[in-house]
Design an enzyme around this catalytic site. Structure first.
Site, PDB file in Angstrom:
ATOM      1  N   HIS A   1      46.054 -44.172 -50.948  1.00 22.27           N
ATOM      2  CA  HIS A   1      46.913 -43.012 -50.532  1.00 22.27           C
ATOM      3  C   HIS A   1      47.946 -42.916 -51.692  1.00 22.27           C
ATOM      4  O   HIS A   1      48.205 -41.604 -51.883  1.00 22.27           O
ATOM      5  CB  HIS A   1      47.746 -43.298 -49.276  1.00 22.27           C
ATOM      6  CG  HIS A   1      48.826 -42.562 -48.930  1.00 22.27           C
ATOM      7  ND1 HIS A   1      48.628 -41.140 -48.904  1.00 22.27           N
ATOM      8  CD2 HIS A   1      50.381 -42.738 -48.971  1.00 22.27           C
ATOM      9  CE1 HIS A   1      49.788 -40.735 -48.429  1.00 22.27           C
ATOM     10  NE2 HIS A   1      50.623 -41.497 -48.913  1.00 22.27           N
TER      11      HIS A   1
ATOM     12  N   HIS B   1      54.901 -43.275 -55.039  1.00 20.14           N
ATOM     13  CA  HIS B   1      56.000 -42.750 -54.085  1.00 20.14           C
ATOM     14  C   HIS B   1      56.140 -43.623 -52.674  1.00 20.14           C
ATOM     15  O   HIS B   1      57.278 -43.398 -52.093  1.00 20.14           O
ATOM     16  CB  HIS B   1      55.468 -41.432 -53.657  1.00 20.14           C
ATOM     17  CG  HIS B   1      54.445 -41.301 -52.496  1.00 20.14           C
ATOM     18  ND1 HIS B   1      53.182 -41.471 -52.964  1.00 20.14           N
ATOM     19  CD2 HIS B   1      54.528 -41.297 -51.319  1.00 20.14           C
ATOM     20  CE1 HIS B   1      52.275 -41.314 -51.872  1.00 20.14           C
ATOM     21  NE2 HIS B   1      53.355 -41.231 -50.775  1.00 20.14           N
TER      22      HIS B   1
ATOM     23  N   GLU C   1      59.348 -47.987 -50.437  1.00 19.58           N
ATOM     24  CA  GLU C   1      59.420 -47.989 -48.600  1.00 19.58           C
ATOM     25  C   GLU C   1      58.478 -48.596 -47.873  1.00 19.58           C
ATOM     26  O   GLU C   1      58.929 -49.413 -47.097  1.00 19.58           O
ATOM     27  CB  GLU C   1      59.442 -46.269 -48.375  1.00 19.58           C
ATOM     28  CG  GLU C   1      59.487 -45.831 -47.176  1.00 19.58           C
ATOM     29  CD  GLU C   1      60.973 -45.854 -46.441  1.00 19.58           C
ATOM     30  OE1 GLU C   1      61.610 -46.263 -47.442  1.00 19.58           O
ATOM     31  OE2 GLU C   1      61.368 -45.751 -45.507  1.00 19.58           O
ATOM     32  N   ASP C   2      57.370 -48.508 -48.367  1.00 21.86           N
ATOM     33  CA  ASP C   2      56.233 -49.290 -47.593  1.00 21.86           C
ATOM     34  C   ASP C   2      55.607 -50.342 -48.238  1.00 21.86           C
ATOM     35  O   ASP C   2      54.886 -51.253 -47.662  1.00 21.86           O
ATOM     36  CB  ASP C   2      55.036 -48.317 -47.327  1.00 21.86           C
ATOM     37  CG  ASP C   2      55.662 -47.164 -46.446  1.00 21.86           C
ATOM     38  OD1 ASP C   2      56.103 -47.361 -45.172  1.00 21.86           O
ATOM     39  OD2 ASP C   2      55.310 -45.816 -46.953  1.00 21.86           O
TER      40      ASP C   2
ATOM     41  N   ASP D   1      51.671 -35.714 -50.724  1.00 20.79           N
ATOM     42  CA  ASP D   1      51.866 -36.790 -49.736  1.00 20.79           C
ATOM     43  C   ASP D   1      51.315 -36.091 -48.206  1.00 20.79           C
ATOM     44  O   ASP D   1      50.575 -36.888 -47.776  1.00 20.79           O
ATOM     45  CB  ASP D   1      53.093 -37.224 -49.807  1.00 20.79           C
ATOM     46  CG  ASP D   1      53.450 -38.561 -48.724  1.00 20.79           C
ATOM     47  OD1 ASP D   1      52.594 -39.409 -48.621  1.00 20.79           O
ATOM     48  OD2 ASP D   1      54.381 -38.483 -47.796  1.00 20.79           O
TER      49      ASP D   1
ATOM     50  N   ASP E   1      38.758  -9.040 -44.421  1.00 17.37           N
ATOM     51  CA  ASP E   1      38.717  -9.915 -45.555  1.00 17.37           C
ATOM     52  C   ASP E   1      38.321 -11.429 -44.957  1.00 17.37           C
ATOM     53  O   ASP E   1      38.823 -12.299 -45.311  1.00 17.37           O
ATOM     54  CB  ASP E   1      40.292  -9.988 -46.066  1.00 17.37           C
ATOM     55  CG  ASP E   1      41.289 -10.139 -44.935  1.00 17.37           C
ATOM     56  OD1 ASP E   1      40.921 -10.205 -43.793  1.00 17.37           O
ATOM     57  OD2 ASP E   1      42.231 -10.882 -45.461  1.00 17.37           O
TER      58      ASP E   1
HETATM   59 MN    MN Z   1      53.079 -41.342 -48.596  1.00 19.24          MN
END
Ligand code: MN
Length: 505
Positions: free
Chosen positions: A57, A81, A85-86, A149, A271
């Site tokens: 990811h 990123h 946090e994770d 993300d 269109d």
């Molecule tokens: Mn993420």
């Protein structure tokens, strides 16, 4: 490809690197290699609900940023990123390994990810929510990383439980897609809406998909036919043009079909697939228009829109013309330069790549000729960022400018119900009360911020949830409040009360 054990992580990383070598031929990718090792370590043993290793990811986010031609610092930060946090990483480690700039971007993404974007009722609050998002991001690159993300999270949304799918899809449709649009990234915005569409309106999604299939096919075939003859004619004029068929995004097609003047009549939509002609310079755009009209007559009344001479408010530039194609079928033709194309697809992010080009001493004259520079008038506040960028010579100065001076003096706070209010910096709960309603100002007993009682002169911060504890009966504002309130509304109300009491005395 989603078989958890068999993913070739290194192969995937190699793909991203070869993409980067095309965008940054002289770029130093050693730091990126270290970030890749770092993120794999930080997410050891972690899997996403798709069954894929978590590091994939992070890599997908970096890949999307590379596709948007972001700078290497952003791409490196994209790769990291979620590491704090994770993952198991610490901020200090990121600072030590990759420097303060990367750490700031990663921090910024974490901070705005933790914002609780509650459902709001009206457009006014949703717009404030988007502004708050930008203000809290501080650095525009944080927003791009967050968008990348979110795009990948939308691509893998199928793996989440239904309740979460719906919440995330709604948030994407209400906040992130319009934000991408504001930043001029119409392709990204369209993709996000299309990804959210089936989760929020499953029946409508199926219907549009089914009803439109033949129409997409028919026009694509027509454009293929026109393409062959037009390419030859453009070559006769000495032009190396590229012709593509652009399919309208399904969600935006649905919105159009629902309009009262269309009422699902596909004949009124010209269109659904448009022909897109890409050329090198602005003057070639006009030559190409001449060629198109010589062989395919423009449709009277629908005619030409010249968004090169008059760009749309979000900076979009192209020439659009509706012509009678083979068999009398109306076809939309869009003509633009490659530089305009990059900007229409990637918005502000494309400017990082053009900024690089400028550093290589490409002349202003050249930038104008290829349409890399937009006229200065009619720029929205977001587009002004681009403008600043053009005027700035060295990158340090540039980094200062993208830090949202325009929003630096504003804060955004939530009501307990999740509505967002924009206030000046150093606003207090009293300012907030009067901003919500003058009446609320008459019932102030005390104030809570994020659930805790605070003094009335407390300075609010962006993201705070502010609650006014109301008194049973209305009571006059205290003159002492004038010492700390900053909004005009609050000052005016308090002063007007003081005047009436003075008059009575
Ligand atoms: Mn993420």
């Amino acid at each position: 490809m989603t078989n958890g054990n068999k993913i070739d992580l290194e192969g995937e990383y190699g793909d991203v690197k070869s993409l980067l070598r095309q965008v940054y031929p002289d770029g130093d990718l050693k730091r990126l290699d270290r970030a890749w090792e770092f993120t794999k370590l930080a997410h050891t043993g972690q899997k996403r609900l798709t069954g894929e290793p978590y590091a994939l990811h992070e890599l997908a986010t970096a890949r999307i940023l590379a596709g948007w031609k972001m700078d290497l610092v952003s791409i490196t930060s994209g790769l990291l990123h979620d590491a704090i946090e994770d993952g198991g990483a610490k901020r200090e480690d990121i600072v030590a390994e990759f420097g303060e700039e990367v750490a700031l971007l990663v921090d910024g993404v974490t901070k705005i990810s933790n914002l609780k974007l509650r459902e709001s009722r009206n457009e006014f609050f949703v717009e404030n929510l988007r502004k708050m998002f930008l203000a809290m991001a501080k650095d525009l690159r944080v927003v791009f990383i967050k968008l990348a993300d979110r795009l990948h999270n939308m691509q893998t949304l199928y793996a989440l439980p239904q309740q979460k799918q719906l919440r995330i899809a709604k948030e994407t449709l209400e906040i992130f897609a319009p934000l991408a649009d504001r930043l001029g990234m119409s392709e990204v915005a369209g993709d996000m809406k299309d990804l959210a569409f089936p989760y929020i309106y499953p029946a409508e999604f199926k219907e549009v998909q089914k009803e439109s299939k033949l129409h997409y096919k028919e026009v694509t075939k027509l454009i293929k036919k026109m393409k062959r003859s037009l390419l030859a004619k453009l070559a006769d004029e000495g032009m190396r043009a590229n012709i593509q068929a652009r399919e309208k995004h399904l969600y935006s097609l649905w919105r159009k079909l629902e309009r009262p003047e269309i009422k699902w009549d596909f004949e009124k939509i010209h269109d659904i697939v448009a022909m897109r002609i890409l050329v090198d310079t602005v003057s070639e755009c006009y030559t190409a228009l001449g060629v198109v009209h010589r062989f395919y007559k423009p449709v009277p009344h629908l005619g030409i829109s010249d968004f090169i001479a008059q760009p749309k408010p979000n900076g979009y530039r192209s020439i659009h013309t509706k012509v009678f194609g083979p068999g009398g079928k109306i076809v939309e033709v869009q003509i633009r330069t490659w530089a305009m194309h990059d900007q229409a697809e990637y918005g502000l992010s494309a400017h990082w790549a053009y900024d690089e080009a400028k550093k290589k001493k490409v002349s202003d004259e050249f930038m104008e000729k290829v349409g890399a520079v937009a006229p200065k008038d009619k720029l929205s506040w977001v587009r002004q960022l681009v403008d600043w960028q053009k005027e700035i010579k060295d990158s340090e100065e540039y980094m200062e400018a993208v830090k949202f001076d325009a929003l630096n003096n504003r804060i955004f706070v939530f009501s307990p119900k999740g509505d967002v209010y924009e206030l000046p910096k150093s606003a207090t709960p009293v300012d907030y009360a009067f901003a919500v309603h003058t009446d609320l100002g008459k019932y102030i007993k005390s104030a809570k911020v994020n659930g805790k009682i605070v003094p009335l002169k407390h300075n609010l911060n962006s993201g705070d949830i502010v609650e006014i504890v109301k008194s049973k009966n209305p009571h006059p504002p205290s003159p002492s409040w004038l010492d700390f309130v900053v909004t005009l509304e609050a000052k005016k109300e308090i002063n007007s009360y003081l005047r009436t009491t003075e008059e009575k005395v």
